[in-house]
Design an enzyme around this catalytic site. Structure first.
Site, short mmCIF file in Angstrom:
data_model
loop_
_atom_site.label_atom_id
_atom_site.label_comp_id
_atom_site.label_asym_id
_atom_site.label_seq_id
_atom_site.Cartn_x
_atom_site.Cartn_y
_atom_site.Cartn_z
N TRP A 45 12.01 6.83 4.32
CA TRP A 45 12.68 6.45 5.57
C TRP A 45 14.11 6.02 5.30
O TRP A 45 14.92 5.97 6.22
CB TRP A 45 11.90 5.34 6.27
CG TRP A 45 12.11 3.94 5.72
CD1 TRP A 45 11.99 3.55 4.43
CD2 TRP A 45 12.49 2.79 6.46
NE1 TRP A 45 12.25 2.20 4.31
CE2 TRP A 45 12.56 1.71 5.54
CE3 TRP A 45 12.77 2.53 7.81
CZ2 TRP A 45 12.90 0.41 5.93
CZ3 TRP A 45 13.10 1.24 8.18
CH2 TRP A 45 13.17 0.20 7.25
N ASP A 46 14.41 5.72 4.03
CA ASP A 46 15.76 5.32 3.64
C ASP A 46 16.79 6.31 4.16
O ASP A 46 17.89 5.93 4.58
CB ASP A 46 15.88 5.25 2.12
CG ASP A 46 14.86 4.33 1.48
OD1 ASP A 46 13.67 4.43 1.85
OD2 ASP A 46 15.24 3.54 0.61
N GLU A 96 6.83 -4.72 3.41
CA GLU A 96 5.68 -4.22 2.66
C GLU A 96 4.81 -5.33 2.08
O GLU A 96 3.86 -5.05 1.35
CB GLU A 96 6.17 -3.27 1.57
CG GLU A 96 6.79 -2.02 2.16
CD GLU A 96 7.53 -1.18 1.13
OE1 GLU A 96 7.85 -1.70 0.06
OE2 GLU A 96 7.78 0.00 1.42
N LYS A 121 9.23 -9.46 2.88
CA LYS A 121 10.03 -8.80 1.85
C LYS A 121 11.45 -8.52 2.31
O LYS A 121 12.41 -8.74 1.59
CB LYS A 121 9.36 -7.48 1.42
CG LYS A 121 10.19 -6.68 0.43
CD LYS A 121 9.61 -5.30 0.17
CE LYS A 121 10.53 -4.48 -0.72
NZ LYS A 121 10.04 -3.11 -0.92
N GLN A 122 11.58 -7.99 3.53
CA GLN A 122 12.88 -7.51 3.99
C GLN A 122 12.94 -7.48 5.51
O GLN A 122 11.95 -7.77 6.18
CB GLN A 122 13.15 -6.12 3.42
CG GLN A 122 12.20 -5.05 3.91
CD GLN A 122 12.38 -3.72 3.18
OE1 GLN A 122 12.14 -3.60 2.00
NE2 GLN A 122 12.82 -2.71 3.92
#
Length: 770
Positions: A354-355, A485, A557-558
């Site tokens: 997906w980056d 994640e 995580k993010q």
């Protein structure tokens, strides 16, 4: 990305630093006793150049991972590496698939006697000309080594040594020949390609070497019928060069590589016929054409300007050349570490995630829409594989894998089944990229050649994944994982549901656009499901829980839920946006990827907390950019993670373009909101904004912001609100933007199609006409 081994990767990165780290000793006094704390920090080489496009140092990084890369979209390598990678060349079965290593037969090093005392070499990456140079100023000559992946002769990597004799002060001095010791360092045999023994050949009275072979294992037998051929030709390299003192001379060594032996050979022959300087100038010319199309220019903050120029250089090095001596092969996407890396787990093996669509695609789209289309084409080329993945997992339409490479099938490592099973949001992210592409281009040709199909089939996938909950009257999407994640197999991930809702609404809109040549069954049904998708929202705390059942205080995580505000631009109260930003910043890992802080920066700029934005802006890059060649790492120093991390670079560019410049992409307009200078900059220019065929330049200065119109497409005349009046944009016009905006650029409607509602979470029937 690979959450399962994230901690292991960090430990491995730390171990890798131990040998090269410098000891920093900090003395602390506690209760009258002296204590010594020893910490490990990598010593990074200083960039001594004052040119924003050139990164120079007197020594190379102590960690080879921080060496820069060269590439042209077909071939790429890290400078002085023994490895070359080629677009679309992979080896390994399914989760073991990785870029196939080609020995670097063009890797030539000057002898160490040239690059050590008493000489002081200068190592430079010239991002404007796409070349790495080593310059050695000796008593009798100046030796310059140039290394580049040719931007026109795209099957080649070139290594040139230029010797420029010096005039001696004594006219009676006897000028001897100049000797230069060199060494070819191709590295070991490839473990991925079964090359035959190199064979010599005489071409144009020169000794040339050739090796051909095949990859050793197909990626997925269901979609790849045979092994891939690959052939390389390269120059014979002596152990020293002898140059007359009478004149300058350029000696050229190179290798060519292709899946087609004839193409590799013919390109080799063509380059042999080129003059060395003309060969280099032809390469520089292609880079010049790229930079003429667009770019970001920053004055007043040299370090920031260098970082931005480095990002665009690394991006463009992994994207195809626009002009090539031989036609280019199919393009296989943009992976998180670019084309020059991808042979190992730490480099994500050259896979696409997906980056691409969420982090790298948006800034590329604004300046280089032709490359944005090629990135979407990679997904279109693999759509039939996505249809099969949907079928075998009990869904309809297209389900794209979390990781893909050569065939488009799932190639996530066996270590990490959770991400492959649950991070289904990638499919909606591809639709979101298509939405942005259509917003900026209205590319009818793309719709006719696969665009209608991919958008509507993605909608079919989400329609089959959404299940009505009769208790709430809403649709639930279960068994997913959002960008965070650290939490897997959840229900109603807020990011997943919103981006899935957008993909359903987009399909309704596209079905209208395509109705004269593409038939979609009941497109309003997609909108009905989107309208009633569950939207996690806590009315008491006025924020968006990350998923159904999320417990306050749990670390993440993010960036995940904060992505609703941007890039998704989901409508919400300003108080909700503030609460989302404040809360999730407090529970996000400090050592996570840079993109998190890029998105928080944009959020703080939206709510006009510029001081906090500046702090987070610095946090989004300062710990991730490695000197002297501005190579990004996935993790903040002293940790490393993936190297030359394009994902982090893309997030950072978004901070500048969509945060400080305030650009916003919508289906029916382009907006510029609260444009302002980045920290310490005195001027910020975005050159070559491509909106509906027009070419625009945005200039932001301390006292004034202007938009210059370079050209306008006659099919899409543009009308702009400049803060006071509506102005028809014509070529040559400079529009002054007064106030904070939003400054809106619009054009005529695109057919008679209603815009998507883009609202979810409604537990009553969607009103007719919406």
């Amino acid at each position: 990305m690979w959450n399962f081994l994230a901690r292991n990767k960090q430990v491995a990165a730390m171990l890798g630093l131990l040998g090269a780290a410098a000891l920093v000793v900090i003395f602390l006094a506690t209760r009258g006793r002296g204590h010594v704390i020893v910490e490990q920090f990598l010593v990074e080489t200083e960039d001594v150049s004052e040119d924003p496009y050139i990164f120079s140092a007197h020594s190379l990084p102590s960690d080879d991972r921080f060496m820069p890369s060269i590439g042209n979209g077909h071939l790429a390598t890290n400078v002085f590496s023994d490895t070359v990678y080629m677009n679309g060349l992979y080896n390994g079965r399914k989760g073991e698939s990785r870029r196939a290593r080609i020995p670097a037969w063009a890797n030539i090093r000057l002898n160490s006697t040239l690059t050590n005392h008493p000489y002081s070499p200068v190592y430079s990456l010239d991002t404007k000309h796409g070349v790495f140079q080593v310059t050695v100023d000796r008593d009798r000559s100046v030796v310059t080594q140039r290394i580049f992946a040719h931007r026109y002769y795209t099957r080649s990597i070139v290594n040139q040594i230029k010797v420029e004799p010096k005039t001696h002060a004594d006219p009676n001095f006897v000028h001897h020949e100049i000797w230069i010791a060199i060494k070819q360092m191709p590295g070991p045999e490839s473990k991925d390609i079964s090359f035959g023994s190199p064979t010599p050949e005489i071409i144009n009275e020169m000794l040339v070497w050739k090796a051909c072979g095949k990859t050793k294992e197909v990626e997925d037998p269901a979609f790849q019928g045979m092994l891939e051929d690959v052939c390389a030709y390269w120059s014979s390299v002596p152990d020293h060069l002898v140059v007359p003192h009478s004149r300058s001379k350029v000696i050229t060594f190179f290798m060519t590589v292709d899946k087609n032996e004839s193409v590799a050979r013919q390109e080799f022959i063509k380059i042999l016929q080129e003059d060395g300087e003309e060969l280099f100038e032809k390469h520089v010319e292609q880079w010049g054409r790229l930079y003429k199309q667009g770019g970001l220019e920053i004055e007043g903050n040299l370090q920031l300007a260098k970082i931005v120029n480095g990002i665009w250089y690394y991006f463009l090095s992994s994207l195809p050349s626009e002009e090539s001596h031989f036609p280019l092969d199919r393009f296989f996407g943009l992976s998180p570490t670019g084309l020059a890396r991808g042979g190992t787990f730490d480099d994500y093996e050259g896979h696409s995630f997906w980056d691409t669509e969420m982090w790298m695609f948006p800034p590329i789209l604004v300046l280089y829409p032709q490359y944005a289309r090629q990135l979407l084409q990679y997904r279109l080329d693999n759509a039939y594989v996505a249809a099969e993945l949907a079928r075998i997992t009990g869904s309809k339409g297209y389900r794209f894998p979390w990781e893909s490479a050569y065939t488009g099938s799932e190639v996530t490592q066996p270590c990490c089944p959770d991400v492959a099973e649950f991070e289904q949001h990638i499919t909606a992210c591809i639709a979101f990229a298509a939405r942005q592409y259509l917003s900026m281009t209205r590319d009818e040709d793309w719709l006719k050649h696969g665009g209608c199909s991919i958008v509507t089939n993605i909608a079919d996938f989400w329609a089959s994944r959404a299940v009505i909950n009769y208790s709430s009257g809403l649709y639930d999407i279960a068994n997913v994982m959002g960008p965070d994640e650290d939490h897997s197999n959840v229900t109603n991930s807020v990011f997943t549901n919103v981006v899935a809702g957008y993909s359903l609404y987009l399909a309704q809109y596209v079905a209208c656009q395509c109705k004269s040549y593409y038939m979609a069954k009941d497109p309003d049904h997609w909108a009905d499901i989107a309208w009633s998708l569950t939207l996690p929202y806590d009315e008491t705390l006025d924020y968006h829980p990350q998923f159904q059942g999320y417990r306050r205080g749990e670390g993440i995580k993010q960036a995940d839920a904060v992505l609703l505000g941007f890039p998704l631009q989901y409508p919400m109260n300003i108080s909700t946006r503030i609460n989302d930003l404040t809360y999730y910043e407090s529970v996000t890992r400090g050592n996570g990827p840079a993109m998190t802080w890029s998105m928080h920066t944009i959020g703080q700029l939206q709510i006009q907390d510029n001081l906090r934005a500046a702090t987070l802006f610095n946090k989004s890059y300062e710990g991730y950019v490695r000197e002297p060649f501005k190579v990004w790492t996935e993790l903040r120093r002293p940790k490393v993670g993936a190297v030359n991390f394009h994902t982090g670079m893309g997030g950072f560019l978004q901070t500048l373009m969509f945060g400080y410049a305030g650009i916003r992409i919508h289906l029916n307009r382009l907006e510029i909101t609260q444009p302002q200078l980045p920290p310490e900059a005195t001027k910020f220019r975005i050159k070559g904004i491509k909106y509906l065929g027009s070419n625009l330049t945005l200039d932001i200065r301390v006292l004034q912001t202007t938009l210059t119109v370079i050209s306008v497409d006659d099919d899409w005349p543009l009308l702009m609100y400049n803060g006071k009046y509506n102005v028809t944009l014509v070529p040559g016009m400079i529009v002054t933007l007064k106030g904070t905006g939003p400054f809106t650029i619009r054009t005529v409607p695109w057919k008679d199609c209603k815009l998507p509602v883009d609202t979810i979470g409604q537990n009553y029937l969607r009103p007719i006409g919406l």
